[in-house]
Structure formats: C-alpha cells, structure tokens
Design an enzyme around this catalytic site. Structure first.
Site, PDB file in Angstrom:
ATOM      1  N   GLY A 272      16.263   2.079   5.114  1.00 45.88           N
ATOM      2  CA  GLY A 272      15.022   2.546   5.140  1.00 45.88           C
ATOM      3  C   GLY A 272      14.325   1.960   6.273  1.00 45.88           C
ATOM      4  O   GLY A 272      14.019   2.249   7.380  1.00 45.88           O
ATOM      5  N   TYR A 313       2.346  -6.055  -2.719  1.00 47.10           N
ATOM      6  CA  TYR A 313       3.461  -7.153  -2.592  1.00 47.10           C
ATOM      7  C   TYR A 313       2.830  -8.369  -2.001  1.00 47.10           C
ATOM      8  O   TYR A 313       3.656  -9.502  -1.741  1.00 47.10           O
ATOM      9  CB  TYR A 313       4.564  -6.711  -1.892  1.00 47.10           C
ATOM     10  CG  TYR A 313       5.204  -5.286  -2.145  1.00 47.10           C
ATOM     11  CD1 TYR A 313       5.623  -5.004  -3.319  1.00 47.10           C
ATOM     12  CD2 TYR A 313       5.002  -4.247  -1.161  1.00 47.10           C
ATOM     13  CE1 TYR A 313       6.400  -3.693  -3.612  1.00 47.10           C
ATOM     14  CE2 TYR A 313       5.610  -3.233  -1.578  1.00 47.10           C
ATOM     15  CZ  TYR A 313       6.434  -2.858  -2.511  1.00 47.10           C
ATOM     16  OH  TYR A 313       6.912  -1.568  -2.948  1.00 47.10           O
ATOM     17  N   CYS A 343     -13.969   0.694  -3.181  1.00 42.05           N
ATOM     18  CA  CYS A 343     -14.599  -0.035  -3.851  1.00 42.05           C
ATOM     19  C   CYS A 343     -13.569  -0.678  -4.930  1.00 42.05           C
ATOM     20  O   CYS A 343     -13.538  -0.226  -5.932  1.00 42.05           O
ATOM     21  CB  CYS A 343     -15.468   0.999  -4.883  1.00 42.05           C
ATOM     22  SG  CYS A 343     -16.927   1.145  -3.860  1.00 42.05           S
TER      23      CYS A 343
HETATM   24  C1  PLP Z   1      14.869   2.096  -1.201  1.00 40.63           C
HETATM   25  C2  PLP Z   1      16.344   2.346  -0.925  1.00 40.63           C
HETATM   26  C3  PLP Z   1      16.908   2.104   0.214  1.00 40.63           C
HETATM   27  C4  PLP Z   1      16.328   1.471   1.510  1.00 40.63           C
HETATM   28  O1  PLP Z   1      15.841   0.277   1.167  1.00 40.63           O
HETATM   29  P1  PLP Z   1      15.220  -0.612   2.675  1.00 40.63           P
HETATM   30  O2  PLP Z   1      15.065  -1.937   2.030  1.00 40.63           O
HETATM   31  O3  PLP Z   1      14.116  -0.042   3.024  1.00 40.63           O
HETATM   32  O4  PLP Z   1      16.503  -0.410   3.649  1.00 40.63           O
HETATM   33  C5  PLP Z   1      18.425   2.272   0.413  1.00 40.63           C
HETATM   34  N1  PLP Z   1      19.088   2.750  -0.692  1.00 40.63           N
HETATM   35  C6  PLP Z   1      18.478   3.118  -1.856  1.00 40.63           C
HETATM   36  C7  PLP Z   1      19.209   3.809  -2.666  1.00 40.63           C
HETATM   37  C8  PLP Z   1      17.237   2.968  -2.050  1.00 40.63           C
HETATM   38  O5  PLP Z   1      16.366   3.170  -3.283  1.00 40.63           O
END
Ligand code: PLP
Length: 423
Positions: A272, A313, A343
């Site tokens: 991701g 985080y 706020c």
């Molecule tokens: C969030 C997630 C990802 C991606 O994680 P990244 O750290 O953004 O690469 C991949 N697979 C699953 C099942 C996820 O929940």
C-alpha cells in the site's frame, strides 16, 4: 534504489506545476498526487508475478483506475473496498482474481458481496473458512497466516505475533484443513503480511515460516503472497529496502515450493504505502504565525482531520514551505511548530510518538505562504475525518503535466447528509 532521499525545506512546484497555481485553482487544504511517482514504484516491483495494491492506503477511484491500467491488481478489506474496486473497473471474473477480499471477519454485507460476485477470499480467521464454506461449498480460499512474530513501524501497525488480531495462528493449520474438508473448500494460497516497516533480517524468518506452513497445507497451494509492509523513507536517514534482495528471498521460497509441489507457484506482493506514499502531498495555507513562550507556532488550515498520521502514530512527514510573495529558499531557517486549526491541542504535525511537541527547522513563514506536508499519499486522505465539522479536502492527480480534479472538496450538504432532526 537503496539510496536515501533528500528532502528540501522549500519548494515552488509539485510535479512541475507551480503550487500557487494549484492553490488558486483548487483551494486549500489540497491533496495532490504525482502520477509519475506511482508509476516508478510500480516499475520497481516488476519482478513479482502479481502486484496487488492495498487500496486502503489511497482508495480514490482515479488512483485505482490508474493502478488497474498499469496491470496492478487490488486488495479489498471491506465491502466498501470491494465496491470501490468494481467501480474503478476491476473485473469480478473468478478466473482473474483481480479483487481479493482480505480480512479477519466477514461482516454481513461483505459475505453477501463476496458470494454475489465470487470474490476470492483471503481468510484471516478459521471461522471465515467455515462461514464461507457453509454458504459456498467447494470454494477456493487463501489463508492469511500469523507466523508468530511481527514487525511494524509502531505497535499500532504491527501485524504479527501474539498481540495481533490479524491472521490465522501458525499452529492451527490442521484445524483449518479440517474446516476446509467439511465443506469441500480448497486452500489454494498462503499470505503473510506481518507489518509495515519490514526489514530484511526479519524477512528470512518470514520466508521460512511460509515454507513450513505451505508444506503442511500441501500441493493445493498455487500462490504465495509476501503481503505489504515495504517501507518508504520519511526522513533523510531512512532508506529504501533492497528490493533485489527482498525479491530473491521470496523467489527462493517460491522456487523451493514449486519444486516440492511439481507446479509453478505464483508470487504476489501487496504493498500500500510503497506505491502511493511518495506521490502525495498535502498543501495547506499558513493562517497564523505566533510566538508562544519559547516556541514559534505556524498554524495552517489543514489539521489531523486531513492527515492523521502524526497524531495517531507520531509519524514524521517531510515538510517544505512555498513562499507566497517571495522565494522561501532565500529566507532564514528557524525552529517552528507546525499546527492545524482544530480545537484540540494534539493537532500538531511536528510531534513525536507519545504526543510530544517537536520543532522543525524551516524557512520563516508568513501568513499566506503554503506549507507542504510531503509523503502524504498513503494513509493520508483515506484517514481524513469530519472532526470539528471540517469538510474533507479536494484531491488532484497530476499526470502528463496536467492537474486533474479527482475528488471535489466536500460541501456543507455533504457534511450533514443523513442527519435528521426528528419533529
Ligand atoms: C494494510 C495492508 C497492506 C499494506 O500495507 P503497507 O504497509 O501499506 O504496504 C497489505 N495487505 C494487507 C492485508 C493489509 O491490511
């Protein structure tokens, strides 16, 4: 690609377009994505048989459409994400496996949708095998395995080990096989996503665990997925992972299993962050510059309702300044705190984990300048909220030198849609 990035504290352009022009066209706060960076990151992963985008990182339909056109498949973690993928043109042809539902539970809507469209399921809990099998005997499933350890950039993103709710515990394969047998379900693949922030030493153990579990499941396994978790540098002292080594480790595991089983396994990766983080910037306008005791506060019109990672985080984002009436690169750099309009005292972009307020050395700001929160293309807009009745920002995609609106700024009507005052 193992090099560290360099971040500049001032900039006037994004993807070759003047920031001032983007703002006058679309307003602030504004999310901007540079398509060319997404394409570069896709190309970096070309060695894998399948790149499956974890759309929860950046789910705008236009982004999904562009991913699809580049041959990137998609992961969906909810009914809404399945619908998003379909709306972006992904096929539900069961042979193609373009959309995979990965989760630790079926809610009622997700189960119905999976059945309706024959969406492949990656089960993160043994119960899912039985629940799907009861409704669709003979289904194929893949299993998300928790190998017993994990690795995340923070406790909240650690997805393996005993503290994690994700995946099937690695010693329960037998139970899974029994559940599968009850309903004629076949386990065709295995998946391990152990956290965001993978390092290579750790990966050897993950690959070993994958091999062990695959041998236990046996020859029905046709795909293995490395999950996501590929890091991107948010600071100058952080580096990319060595992708050649990363691929080699997984490829060796895949080849060993292919030989054992007598058929070639497909190797997937499911990033991701890696695909979209660096493409995205959040542009905010400076609305106040004030001295508070020892600290200089620069307050902008974007808050944690727009970008939640720093408050959630303690994440560090590269920040740069774009001068409104003079070039920020020629200004003196001073320590400042960058905060938003909400706020809530936690609405600070320059903070460490635990909520400690930090300062950042940046060109002196004046009201009307722009502050650019960089590397905001993953877990940025998608985590935006309407807290403080803030309208969510507009999103713009820059491709071929052109800025294209891909999400309208929310309106007050959007904000109160569905609310009812009973008579
Ligand atoms: C969030 C997630 C990802 C991606 O994680 P990244 O750290 O953004 O690469 C991949 N697979 C699953 C099942 C996820 O929940």
């Amino acid at each position: 690609m193992i090099s560290s990035p360099t971040f500049s504290t001032s900039r006037n352009q994004i993807a070759g377009l003047p920031i001032a022009d983007l703002v006058s066209r679309f307003g602030t706060p504004l999310y901007v994505y540079d398509r060319s960076i997404i394409d570069l990151r896709i190309a970096d992963l070309a060695a894998f048989d399948v790149i499956r985008f974890a759309q929860k990182a950046c789910g705008n339909l236009a982004i999904l459409d562009r991913m699809r056109r580049q041959g990137v498949l998609v992961d969906a973690v909810s009914a809404g994400e399945i619908k998003r993928a379909i709306a972006a043109g992904y096929s539900t042809d069961p042979q193609k496996h373009e959309i995979v539902y990965t989760a630790d539970i079926f809610d009622a809507e997700a189960l119905e949708l999976v059945l309706e469209h024959s969406i492949p399921v990656n089960c993160g809990s043994p119960d899912m095998i039985s629940q799907l099998g009861e409704r669709k005997p003979g289904a194929d499933v893949t299993l998300r395995i928790n190998p017993g350890f994990g690795h995340g950039h923070s406790q909240k993103t650690n997805t393996g080990g005993q503290q994690s709710k994700h995946g099937i515990w690695h010693t329960q394969i037998d139970d899974c096989l029994r559940r599968a047998d009850q309903h004629g379900v076949t386990i065709t693949g295995l998946h391990m996503h152990i956290g965001s922030g993978t390092d290579l030493e750790h990966l050897g153990e993950v690959c070993e665990a994958m091999q062990r579990v695959a041998m236990e499941v046996g020859r029905t396994v046709k795909t293995i997925s490395a999950g996501g978790g590929l890091p991107v540098p948010y600071k100058e002292d952080e580096t990319y992972v060595d992708l050649t080594k990363y691929f080699e480790l997984w490829d060796t595991t895949r080849n060993t299993l292919s030989k054992e089983f007598g058929h070639r396994l497909s190797l997937e990766i499911e990033p991701g962050r890696f695909l979209t983080a660096e493409s995205g910037s959040l542009i905010a306008e400076v609305r106040s510059v004030k001295q508070v005791g020892e600290n200089l506060f620069v307050l902008v019109d974007a808050g944690f309702n727009d970008l939640a990672r720093p408050v959630m985080y303690g994440s560090h984002h590269p920040i740069s300044v774009c001068g409104k009436s003079s070039d920020a690169s020629e200004r003196e750099e001073v320590d400042m705190v960058i905060g938003g309009p909400l706020c809530e005292s936690g609405d600070i972009f320059t903070q460490r984990e635990g909520g400690f307020v930090d300062t950042r050395k940046l060109p002196m700001c004046r009201v009307g300048d722009y502050v650019i929160l960089e590397n905001a293309g993953a877990y940025g807009f998608v985590m935006a909220s309407n807290y403080n009745s803030k309208m969510r920002a507009a999103e713009v995609l820059i491709e071929d030198g052109e800025a294209k609106l891909i999400r309208q700024r929310e309106t007050f009507e959007d904000l109160v849609r569905g609310e009812i005052i009973p008579s």
